[in-house]
Design an enzyme around this catalytic site. Structure first.
Site, PDB file in Angstrom:
ATOM      1  N   GLY A   1      49.314   4.023 -12.128  1.00 36.87           N
ATOM      2  CA  GLY A   1      50.264   4.830 -12.883  1.00 36.87           C
ATOM      3  C   GLY A   1      50.574   6.170 -12.243  1.00 36.87           C
ATOM      4  O   GLY A   1      50.839   6.276 -11.035  1.00 36.87           O
ATOM      5  N   ILE A   2      50.528   7.220 -13.045  1.00 34.98           N
ATOM      6  CA  ILE A   2      50.863   8.576 -12.582  1.00 34.98           C
ATOM      7  C   ILE A   2      49.896   8.988 -11.473  1.00 34.98           C
ATOM      8  O   ILE A   2      50.306   9.549 -10.442  1.00 34.98           O
ATOM      9  CB  ILE A   2      50.805   9.569 -13.766  1.00 34.98           C
ATOM     10  CG1 ILE A   2      51.915   9.249 -14.782  1.00 34.98           C
ATOM     11  CG2 ILE A   2      50.903  11.010 -13.281  1.00 34.98           C
ATOM     12  CD1 ILE A   2      51.822  10.012 -16.101  1.00 34.98           C
TER      13      ILE A   2
ATOM     14  N   ASP B   1      44.851   4.722 -30.158  1.00 34.79           N
ATOM     15  CA  ASP B   1      45.706   5.125 -31.284  1.00 34.79           C
ATOM     16  C   ASP B   1      45.317   4.424 -32.593  1.00 34.79           C
ATOM     17  O   ASP B   1      45.109   3.202 -32.612  1.00 34.79           O
ATOM     18  CB  ASP B   1      47.180   4.786 -30.979  1.00 34.79           C
ATOM     19  CG  ASP B   1      47.728   5.580 -29.789  1.00 34.79           C
ATOM     20  OD1 ASP B   1      46.991   6.421 -29.247  1.00 34.79           O
ATOM     21  OD2 ASP B   1      48.892   5.340 -29.425  1.00 34.79           O
TER      22      ASP B   1
ATOM     23  N   GLY C   1      49.431   8.590 -35.418  1.00 36.60           N
ATOM     24  CA  GLY C   1      48.442   7.672 -34.838  1.00 36.60           C
ATOM     25  C   GLY C   1      47.689   8.265 -33.665  1.00 36.60           C
ATOM     26  O   GLY C   1      46.904   7.574 -33.008  1.00 36.60           O
TER      27      GLY C   1
ATOM     28  N   TYR D   1      44.149  11.785 -29.568  1.00 30.78           N
ATOM     29  CA  TYR D   1      44.808  12.017 -28.271  1.00 30.78           C
ATOM     30  C   TYR D   1      45.476  13.403 -28.245  1.00 30.78           C
ATOM     31  O   TYR D   1      45.313  14.163 -27.290  1.00 30.78           O
ATOM     32  CB  TYR D   1      45.845  10.910 -28.050  1.00 30.78           C
ATOM     33  CG  TYR D   1      46.548  10.948 -26.714  1.00 30.78           C
ATOM     34  CD1 TYR D   1      45.924  10.463 -25.560  1.00 30.78           C
ATOM     35  CD2 TYR D   1      47.850  11.442 -26.599  1.00 30.78           C
ATOM     36  CE1 TYR D   1      46.578  10.483 -24.335  1.00 30.78           C
ATOM     37  CE2 TYR D   1      48.506  11.471 -25.376  1.00 30.78           C
ATOM     38  CZ  TYR D   1      47.866  10.974 -24.250  1.00 30.78           C
ATOM     39  OH  TYR D   1      48.524  11.005 -23.036  1.00 30.78           O
TER      40      TYR D   1
HETATM   41  P1  NAI Z   1      47.060   4.591 -16.621  1.00 28.07           P
HETATM   42  O1  NAI Z   1      46.346   3.866 -17.729  1.00 28.07           O
HETATM   43  O2  NAI Z   1      47.919   3.853 -15.677  1.00 28.07           O
HETATM   44  O3  NAI Z   1      46.028   5.464 -15.780  1.00 28.07           O
HETATM   45  C1  NAI Z   1      44.906   6.053 -16.336  1.00 28.07           C
HETATM   46  C2  NAI Z   1      43.837   6.062 -15.277  1.00 28.07           C
HETATM   47  O4  NAI Z   1      42.692   6.716 -15.804  1.00 28.07           O
HETATM   48  C3  NAI Z   1      43.378   4.665 -14.845  1.00 28.07           C
HETATM   49  O5  NAI Z   1      43.324   4.630 -13.438  1.00 28.07           O
HETATM   50  C4  NAI Z   1      41.977   4.535 -15.421  1.00 28.07           C
HETATM   51  O6  NAI Z   1      41.116   3.755 -14.604  1.00 28.07           O
HETATM   52  C5  NAI Z   1      41.545   5.975 -15.429  1.00 28.07           C
HETATM   53  N1  NAI Z   1      40.472   6.206 -16.370  1.00 28.07           N
HETATM   54  C6  NAI Z   1      40.453   5.943 -17.698  1.00 28.07           C
HETATM   55  N2  NAI Z   1      39.256   6.270 -18.194  1.00 28.07           N
HETATM   56  C7  NAI Z   1      38.515   6.754 -17.179  1.00 28.07           C
HETATM   57  C8  NAI Z   1      37.197   7.251 -17.056  1.00 28.07           C
HETATM   58  N3  NAI Z   1      36.381   7.322 -18.116  1.00 28.07           N
HETATM   59  N4  NAI Z   1      36.761   7.655 -15.839  1.00 28.07           N
HETATM   60  C9  NAI Z   1      37.566   7.589 -14.758  1.00 28.07           C
HETATM   61  N5  NAI Z   1      38.823   7.130 -14.810  1.00 28.07           N
HETATM   62  C10 NAI Z   1      39.287   6.716 -16.006  1.00 28.07           C
HETATM   63  O7  NAI Z   1      47.872   5.718 -17.411  1.00 28.07           O
HETATM   64  P2  NAI Z   1      48.945   6.792 -16.936  1.00 28.07           P
HETATM   65  O8  NAI Z   1      50.092   6.621 -17.816  1.00 28.07           O
HETATM   66  O9  NAI Z   1      49.132   6.813 -15.487  1.00 28.07           O
HETATM   67  O10 NAI Z   1      48.191   8.126 -17.422  1.00 28.07           O
HETATM   68  C11 NAI Z   1      47.772   9.165 -16.552  1.00 28.07           C
HETATM   69  C12 NAI Z   1      47.610  10.433 -17.372  1.00 28.07           C
HETATM   70  O11 NAI Z   1      48.884  10.826 -17.886  1.00 28.07           O
HETATM   71  C13 NAI Z   1      46.696  10.293 -18.576  1.00 28.07           C
HETATM   72  O12 NAI Z   1      45.912  11.449 -18.733  1.00 28.07           O
HETATM   73  C14 NAI Z   1      47.664  10.156 -19.734  1.00 28.07           C
HETATM   74  O13 NAI Z   1      47.090  10.563 -20.954  1.00 28.07           O
HETATM   75  C15 NAI Z   1      48.775  11.065 -19.280  1.00 28.07           C
HETATM   76  N6  NAI Z   1      50.053  10.834 -19.905  1.00 28.07           N
HETATM   77  C16 NAI Z   1      50.687   9.619 -19.788  1.00 28.07           C
HETATM   78  C17 NAI Z   1      51.900   9.422 -20.391  1.00 28.07           C
HETATM   79  C18 NAI Z   1      52.628   8.108 -20.304  1.00 28.07           C
HETATM   80  O14 NAI Z   1      53.618   7.941 -21.040  1.00 28.07           O
HETATM   81  N7  NAI Z   1      52.240   7.182 -19.440  1.00 28.07           N
HETATM   82  C19 NAI Z   1      52.561  10.483 -21.169  1.00 28.07           C
HETATM   83  C20 NAI Z   1      51.821  11.719 -21.212  1.00 28.07           C
HETATM   84  C21 NAI Z   1      50.621  11.877 -20.605  1.00 28.07           C
END
Ligand code: NAI
Length: 241
Positions: free
Chosen positions: A15-16, A91, A146, A150
């Site tokens: 992801g990001i 959620d 929900g 978060y």
């Molecule tokens: P994603 O689910 O693709 O990536 C999350 C990453 O965090 C994964 O690589 C996962 O392995 C890792 N992770 C989760 N728990 C972990 C732990 N305990 N220890 C180490 N790594 C862990 O999600 P995404 O969307 O790329 O999210 C990245 C960040 O952006 C997050 O903090 C999320 O809350 C935030 N975010 C995402 C949004 C969205 O719409 N996708 C919107 C706003 C914020």
């Protein structure tokens, strides 16, 4: 800035985070990606992009200290850039939320910022240089049904960012947050399609953000020594609705 700097990106294989890790590598940083779940996906990412990956749980204080030490020893340098990106959602409406859903979300999203920053901050202070960028969320600012757990964790990230920024700017360290809106990653793919459709309609840009747009903002902040304690909204105008 010396671009042969060590950058650690938590949750940096999907992801990001994956977008950030790749962009930092392209910009000549030594970009190291942490991850926790989906080892096959992480190994595939590592091979494809020639990026080293390390598996540990960022909600665990000791694991963060240990793994940062291992990485710094291996590369014989200290961490210049820390991206606290790893995050989860759990959620549920408040009247049904379990204590485990509350606690795990706060631990992964907020404790991780303390655990990782604590592991690198002393060396950054010694070096009189550092960049810490924490990923918050539009829902920290707006609230969301929900998501009491978060939103609280991501609002905590903003307060953490401001205080650490104040403590650190006199040592050449900036600390900022990015608050993405809904972004096209696994996190939003697990939401029901009809909900995503409704959300897109609410966003003035009429689309989700893409991860590269968050990564570009990150790079901008890395190159901005006078910006600290800021929360940059990257959300297609959603927060103004
Ligand atoms: P994603 O689910 O693709 O990536 C999350 C990453 O965090 C994964 O690589 C996962 O392995 C890792 N992770 C989760 N728990 C972990 C732990 N305990 N220890 C180490 N790594 C862990 O999600 P995404 O969307 O790329 O999210 C990245 C960040 O952006 C997050 O903090 C999320 O809350 C935030 N975010 C995402 C949004 C969205 O719409 N996708 C919107 C706003 C914020």
């Amino acid at each position: 800035m010396n671009k042969k700097n060590l950058a650690i990106i938590t949750g940096g294989t999907s992801g990001i985070g994956a977008s950030i890790t790749k962009l930092l590598k392209q910009n000549n940083f030594i970009a190291i990606a942490n991850y926790m779940y989906n080892t096959a996906e992480a190994e595939n990412f590592s091979k494809k992009n020639d990026i080293e990956i390390f598996k540990w749980d960022v909600s665990n204080f000791e694991e963060c200290q240990k793994n940062v030490q291992i990485i710094e020893k291996k590369y014989n340098t200290t961490t210049s850039i820390l991206i606290n990106n790893a995050g989860i959602t759990n959620d549920r409406m408040m009247h049904k939320m379990t204590i485990e859903e509350w606690e795990s979300t706060i631990r992964v999203n907020l404790f991780s910022c303390f655990n990782m920053s604590r592991a690198v901050i002393q060396q950054m202070r010694n070096n009189e240089f550092g960049r810490i960028i924490n990923i918050s969320s539009v829902n920290a600012l707006s609230g969301c049904v929900g998501q009491t757990n978060y939103s609280a964790s991501k609002a905590g990230v903003i307060g953490f960012t401001k205080s650490l920024a104040l403590e650190s700017i006199n040592k050449g360290i900036t600390v900022n947050a990015i608050a993405p809106g809904y972004t096209d990653t696994a996190m939003t793919k697990k939401m029901p399609v009809e909900i995503i459709g409704k959300i897109k309609n609410l966003i003035p840009a009429k689309r989700l953000c893409n991860p590269k747009e968050i990564a570009d903002t990150m790079l901008f902040l890395i190159n901005a020594p006078a910006i600290t304690g800021a929360t940059i909204n990257v959300n297609g105008g959603l927060y103004m609705q």
